[in-house]
Scaffold this motif. Structure first.
Motif, PDB file in Angstrom:
ATOM      1  N   ARG A  48       0.829  -1.217   0.000  1.00 21.27           N
ATOM      2  CA  ARG A  48       0.000   0.000   0.000  1.00 21.27           C
ATOM      3  C   ARG A  48       0.859   1.260   0.000  1.00 21.27           C
ATOM      4  O   ARG A  48       0.508   2.257  -0.631  1.00 21.27           O
ATOM      5  CB  ARG A  48      -0.930  -0.005   1.216  1.00 21.27           C
ATOM      6  CG  ARG A  48      -2.118  -0.935   1.036  1.00 21.27           C
ATOM      7  CD  ARG A  48      -2.971  -0.980   2.276  1.00 21.27           C
ATOM      8  NE  ARG A  48      -4.220  -1.699   2.035  1.00 21.27           N
ATOM      9  CZ  ARG A  48      -5.134  -1.916   2.971  1.00 21.27           C
ATOM     10  NH1 ARG A  48      -4.949  -1.483   4.211  1.00 21.27           N
ATOM     11  NH2 ARG A  48      -6.238  -2.562   2.678  1.00 21.27           N
ATOM     12  N   LEU A  53      -1.006   4.350  -1.625  1.00 19.06           N
ATOM     13  CA  LEU A  53      -2.356   4.302  -1.058  1.00 19.06           C
ATOM     14  C   LEU A  53      -2.332   4.816   0.378  1.00 19.06           C
ATOM     15  O   LEU A  53      -3.323   5.347   0.866  1.00 19.06           O
ATOM     16  CB  LEU A  53      -2.900   2.875  -1.085  1.00 19.06           C
ATOM     17  CG  LEU A  53      -3.214   2.324  -2.467  1.00 19.06           C
ATOM     18  CD1 LEU A  53      -3.568   0.856  -2.402  1.00 19.06           C
ATOM     19  CD2 LEU A  53      -4.363   3.098  -3.095  1.00 19.06           C
ATOM     20  N   ILE A  54      -1.227   4.576   1.065  1.00 17.62           N
ATOM     21  CA  ILE A  54      -1.056   5.126   2.416  1.00 17.62           C
ATOM     22  C   ILE A  54       0.324   5.769   2.497  1.00 17.62           C
ATOM     23  O   ILE A  54       1.210   5.441   1.711  1.00 17.62           O
ATOM     24  CB  ILE A  54      -1.222   4.048   3.522  1.00 17.62           C
ATOM     25  CG1 ILE A  54      -0.211   2.910   3.361  1.00 17.62           C
ATOM     26  CG2 ILE A  54      -2.632   3.487   3.554  1.00 17.62           C
ATOM     27  CD1 ILE A  54      -0.219   1.914   4.516  1.00 17.62           C
ATOM     28  N   SER A  55       0.465   6.668   3.458  1.00 14.98           N
ATOM     29  CA  SER A  55       1.728   7.400   3.562  1.00 14.98           C
ATOM     30  C   SER A  55       2.774   6.559   4.302  1.00 14.98           C
ATOM     31  O   SER A  55       2.434   5.624   5.014  1.00 14.98           O
ATOM     32  CB  SER A  55       1.488   8.699   4.323  1.00 14.98           C
ATOM     33  OG  SER A  55       1.036   8.377   5.632  1.00 14.98           O
ATOM     34  N   ILE A  75       0.328  10.376  -8.138  1.00 14.85           N
ATOM     35  CA  ILE A  75      -0.605  10.170  -9.253  1.00 14.85           C
ATOM     36  C   ILE A  75       0.119   9.467 -10.403  1.00 14.85           C
ATOM     37  O   ILE A  75      -0.417   8.554 -11.030  1.00 14.85           O
ATOM     38  CB  ILE A  75      -1.174  11.526  -9.753  1.00 14.85           C
ATOM     39  CG1 ILE A  75      -1.923  12.237  -8.628  1.00 14.85           C
ATOM     40  CG2 ILE A  75      -2.027  11.355 -10.995  1.00 14.85           C
ATOM     41  CD1 ILE A  75      -3.362  11.874  -8.470  1.00 14.85           C
ATOM     42  N   ARG A  78       0.687   5.804  -9.500  1.00 17.03           N
ATOM     43  CA  ARG A  78      -0.551   5.010  -9.607  1.00 17.03           C
ATOM     44  C   ARG A  78      -0.945   4.780 -11.071  1.00 17.03           C
ATOM     45  O   ARG A  78      -1.600   3.800 -11.391  1.00 17.03           O
ATOM     46  CB  ARG A  78      -1.687   5.673  -8.820  1.00 17.03           C
ATOM     47  CG  ARG A  78      -1.509   5.540  -7.300  1.00 17.03           C
ATOM     48  CD  ARG A  78      -2.819   5.704  -6.567  1.00 17.03           C
ATOM     49  NE  ARG A  78      -3.374   7.026  -6.715  1.00 17.03           N
ATOM     50  CZ  ARG A  78      -3.148   8.043  -5.883  1.00 17.03           C
ATOM     51  NH1 ARG A  78      -2.393   7.876  -4.834  1.00 17.03           N
ATOM     52  NH2 ARG A  78      -3.704   9.214  -6.098  1.00 17.03           N
ATOM     53  N   GLY A  79      -0.520   5.692 -11.931  1.00 18.97           N
ATOM     54  CA  GLY A  79      -0.799   5.519 -13.360  1.00 18.97           C
ATOM     55  C   GLY A  79       0.110   4.484 -14.013  1.00 18.97           C
ATOM     56  O   GLY A  79      -0.214   3.947 -15.066  1.00 18.97           O
ATOM     57  N   PHE A  83      -2.531  -3.024  -9.859  1.00 18.02           N
ATOM     58  CA  PHE A  83      -2.658  -3.501  -8.481  1.00 18.02           C
ATOM     59  C   PHE A  83      -3.760  -4.553  -8.384  1.00 18.02           C
ATOM     60  O   PHE A  83      -4.898  -4.311  -8.775  1.00 18.02           O
ATOM     61  CB  PHE A  83      -2.978  -2.295  -7.587  1.00 18.02           C
ATOM     62  CG  PHE A  83      -3.213  -2.640  -6.138  1.00 18.02           C
ATOM     63  CD1 PHE A  83      -2.307  -3.399  -5.426  1.00 18.02           C
ATOM     64  CD2 PHE A  83      -4.351  -2.188  -5.481  1.00 18.02           C
ATOM     65  CE1 PHE A  83      -2.522  -3.716  -4.087  1.00 18.02           C
ATOM     66  CE2 PHE A  83      -4.576  -2.487  -4.146  1.00 18.02           C
ATOM     67  CZ  PHE A  83      -3.655  -3.258  -3.450  1.00 18.02           C
ATOM     68  N   LEU A 106     -10.492   5.096 -16.424  1.00 16.03           N
ATOM     69  CA  LEU A 106      -9.836   5.769 -15.292  1.00 16.03           C
ATOM     70  C   LEU A 106      -8.325   5.880 -15.519  1.00 16.03           C
ATOM     71  O   LEU A 106      -7.693   6.826 -15.066  1.00 16.03           O
ATOM     72  CB  LEU A 106     -10.117   5.032 -13.984  1.00 16.03           C
ATOM     73  CG  LEU A 106     -11.538   5.144 -13.445  1.00 16.03           C
ATOM     74  CD1 LEU A 106     -11.720   4.261 -12.211  1.00 16.03           C
ATOM     75  CD2 LEU A 106     -11.897   6.585 -13.098  1.00 16.03           C
ATOM     76  N   TYR A 107      -7.763   4.868 -16.220  1.00 13.71           N
ATOM     77  CA  TYR A 107      -6.317   4.915 -16.521  1.00 13.71           C
ATOM     78  C   TYR A 107      -6.041   5.695 -17.805  1.00 13.71           C
ATOM     79  O   TYR A 107      -4.922   5.720 -18.287  1.00 13.71           O
ATOM     80  CB  TYR A 107      -5.759   3.495 -16.628  1.00 13.71           C
ATOM     81  CG  TYR A 107      -5.508   2.835 -15.285  1.00 13.71           C
ATOM     82  CD1 TYR A 107      -4.454   3.249 -14.468  1.00 13.71           C
ATOM     83  CD2 TYR A 107      -6.317   1.804 -14.823  1.00 13.71           C
ATOM     84  CE1 TYR A 107      -4.219   2.648 -13.238  1.00 13.71           C
ATOM     85  CE2 TYR A 107      -6.091   1.197 -13.594  1.00 13.71           C
ATOM     86  CZ  TYR A 107      -5.043   1.622 -12.809  1.00 13.71           C
ATOM     87  OH  TYR A 107      -4.816   1.027 -11.595  1.00 13.71           O
ATOM     88  N   LYS A 108      -7.099   6.280 -18.358  1.00 15.45           N
ATOM     89  CA  LYS A 108      -7.005   7.125 -19.549  1.00 15.45           C
ATOM     90  C   LYS A 108      -6.432   6.371 -20.765  1.00 15.45           C
ATOM     91  O   LYS A 108      -5.628   6.894 -21.541  1.00 15.45           O
ATOM     92  CB  LYS A 108      -6.188   8.383 -19.259  1.00 15.45           C
ATOM     93  CG  LYS A 108      -6.834   9.199 -18.133  1.00 15.45           C
ATOM     94  CD  LYS A 108      -6.180  10.507 -17.888  1.00 15.45           C
ATOM     95  CE  LYS A 108      -6.957  11.374 -16.933  1.00 15.45           C
ATOM     96  NZ  LYS A 108      -7.457  10.746 -15.721  1.00 15.45           N
TER      97      LYS A 108
END
Lengths: 309, 244
Positions: A48, A53-55, A75, A78-79, A83, A106-108
């Motif tokens: 994660r 997803l988390i710091s 961003i 994540r692109g 996952f 969503l992933y364009k």
């Protein structure tokens, strides 16, 4: 070789609880990297963090060259990643095609590319005929395959998989494993969270064992040799007290009896086996066979995890 | 923030809601019921001599306020399904792993919860106004609708009430693990609006244009406050580690 994942002293704390402690590892481009550890070892937390997803609490990590923890880079990371979570998390009321199409958008991914990728992955995973069927009606194995297709829809540079074969029947697990091996042959970088040792051994080029802290890292062969122990397996007609006494007098490692089979831990079987066989025969044992087995990844894993406890 | 991404999320949620017949019908049915119920009351009363012209405008204002009470609860059904439902089905995590921002996801889900109730309410309000005008014209001698009062209700009070309801649903969603529980909590949103209505019936306040504008102003402030809390609640890390 390009480093796709590079973590230095990566740490995550939840209040007073340390979930991941000073984790340092790297994953190269095209590598299938196994991440082993017991439940609660911090495997999912690590994934994660790497997926933004988390710091993280402290330390540094880069994924595909971008900084984990930097808002703008998150961003981008994540692109670039795919996952597969431990729970497939599909939209059960949407069809297989609609699930993939939604994520493609969503992933364009452009519409023609989306159509091509959806057909390619659903065909590869044997789901093309079921493309217009609601995902909620799928079996666990089919759902897992669809979740993998979803993670690949944008052709990611790195694929993170969290327990992809957990809770699957043996046949579905085999199909998923074979697909991961197919991705491995295509030189896809994969970060595989698992506690299936056999799976890790068969699929991964390198493995890390985590139990909050990094316990070991290396190729499956390197980890197998961590315990140092090898075993001599003696198949007898019958195991008697006299045979066991004779072996105990040799001051070897642990002796385990399983019916008429004895497993004796030895540091150097070539040197010690003649004496072992002689002692057994002199004690009246009738030897049917003698073999030597190396320690397994399982031995190494259990040793490391138990030592930490 | 990319509005296109928010719209992709909203479109998917709207598609899912359309397939959940119980939610979809519930959202449409309640305002539609109001559209016919109040004209039916007027029609029935006219058989018993009718409601005096002097009393009608105030009564119709009170009737109109029921559309506000309706939208205070309607979006919670969709918001609960789209947020708690996804939480329960574990589909939020893969969504959070996409290159979308927290705000885009929140906006997308809010649009999906906002559109069906407001469209159903507006459509029902048009039916209601036409029927009421038809039934009250002989008594009043003029068309009561459209007027400034219904304009304030439809264009200010109803959208602001819906936003409040959605924001509250987001906050409730972080505390429950069951769509029904989220729905029930969201259903409580009708209470303040019911109190306003009862206060008007008891003569404590009148639902005139000035007071409707004051209500709209109060809603705007409440929306701004809840926006802060709902945005703080709807964060990746909060969702994955703290949501119960």
């Amino acid at each position: 070789m390009t480093r796709m994942i590079d973590a230095e002293n990566l740490t995550k704390k939840f209040g007073g609880l340390t979930a991941v402690d000073n984790l340092t590892l790297h994953v190269d481009d095209g590598e299938v990297f196994g991440f082993l550890g017991p439940n609660g070892a911090g495997k999912t937390t690590t994934v994660r963090m790497l997926c933004c997803l988390i710091s993280k609490t402290s330390g540094t990590a880069k994924v595909a060259g971008y900084d984990v923890g930097n808002e703008a880079d998150a961003i981008k990371i994540r692109g670039l990643i795919g996952f597969v979570p431990d729970n497939v998390g599909l939209y059960e009321d949407l069809t297989a095609y609609e699930n993939l199409d939604y994520y493609g958008k969503l992933y364009k991914v452009s519409e023609p590319q989306r159509k091509e990728n959806i057909q390619r992955f659903l065909t590869l995973l044997g789901l093309w005929e079921k493309r217009d069927v609601a995902a909620g009606t799928f079996s666990k194995g089919m759902k897992q395959k669809l979740a993998i297709a979803r993670a690949l829809i944008h052709d990611p540079e790195i694929l993170f998989m969290d327990e992809p074969t957990a809770n699957l029947d043996p046949e579905s697990a085999k199909t998923v494993r074979e697909f991961i091996l197919e991705l491995k042959h295509q030189k896809k970088t994969i970060f595989l969270n698992t506690h299936n040792l056999d799976e890790a051994q068969r699929i991964c080029s390198r493995i890390a064992i985590l139990n909050t802290k990094l316990m070991a890292i290396g190729t499956p062969e390197e980890l197998e040799h961590l315990t140092g122990a090898r075993r001599t397996v003696i198949q007898l007609e019958q195991v008697t007290a006299a045979v066991l006494n004779a072996l105990e007098k040799l001051s070897l490692g642990k002796i385990v009896q399983d019916g008429s089979k004895l497993t004796v831990e030895t540091a150097n079987p070539i040197k010690e086996n003649p004496g072992i066989v002689q002692a057994v025969v002199e004690a009246g044992g009738r030897v049917q066979s003698v073999s030597v087995s190396s320690s397994s990844l399982e031995d190494a894993y259990l040793k490391l995890v138990r030592e930490q406890k | 923030m990319n509005l296109g991404t928010a719209w992709i999320i909203a479109s998917k949620d709207l598609k899912s809601v359309r397939r959940k017949k119980s939610i979809f019908i519930g959202v449409i049915l309640f305002p539609l019921l109001l559209a016919f119920l109040f004209p039916a009351v007027i029609a029935l009363e006219s058989r018993n001599g009718g409601i005096p012209a002097s009393f009608l405008p105030e009564l119709l204002n009170a009737f109109s306020f029921f559309f506000v009470i309706a939208v205070s609860t309607l979006p919670t059904a969709i918001a609960s399904y789209s947020i708690v439902g996804e939480k329960v089905e574990k589909s939020l995590e893969p969504l959070l792993a996409t290159p979308t921002t927290d705000r885009e996801i929140l906006l997308g889900k809010s649009i999906a919860a906002f559109l069906p109730p407001i469209l159903a309410t507006y459509a029902s309000a048009v039916i209601y106004m036409v029927l009421i005008d038809y039934l009250t014209y002989p008594t009043l001698g003029y068309l009561n609708y459209p007027n400034v009062s219904i304009g304030i209700i439809l264009l200010l009070v109803i959208p602001l009430t819906e936003i409040l309801s959605i924001e509250a649903s987001v906050i409730f969603s972080s505390r429950v693990n069951d769509v029904r529980a989220a729905n029930q909590l969201g259903g409580l949103m009708f209470i303040p609006f019911m109190i306003i209505y009862l206060a008007s019936e008891l003569g404590v306040i009148t639902l005139n244009n000035d007071n409707l504008l004051i209500i709209a102003g109060a809603l705007l402030l409440a929306d701004a406050a809840l926006f802060y809390f709902s945005s703080a609640t709807f964060r990746r890390e909060e969702i994955l580690t703290k949501w119960t």
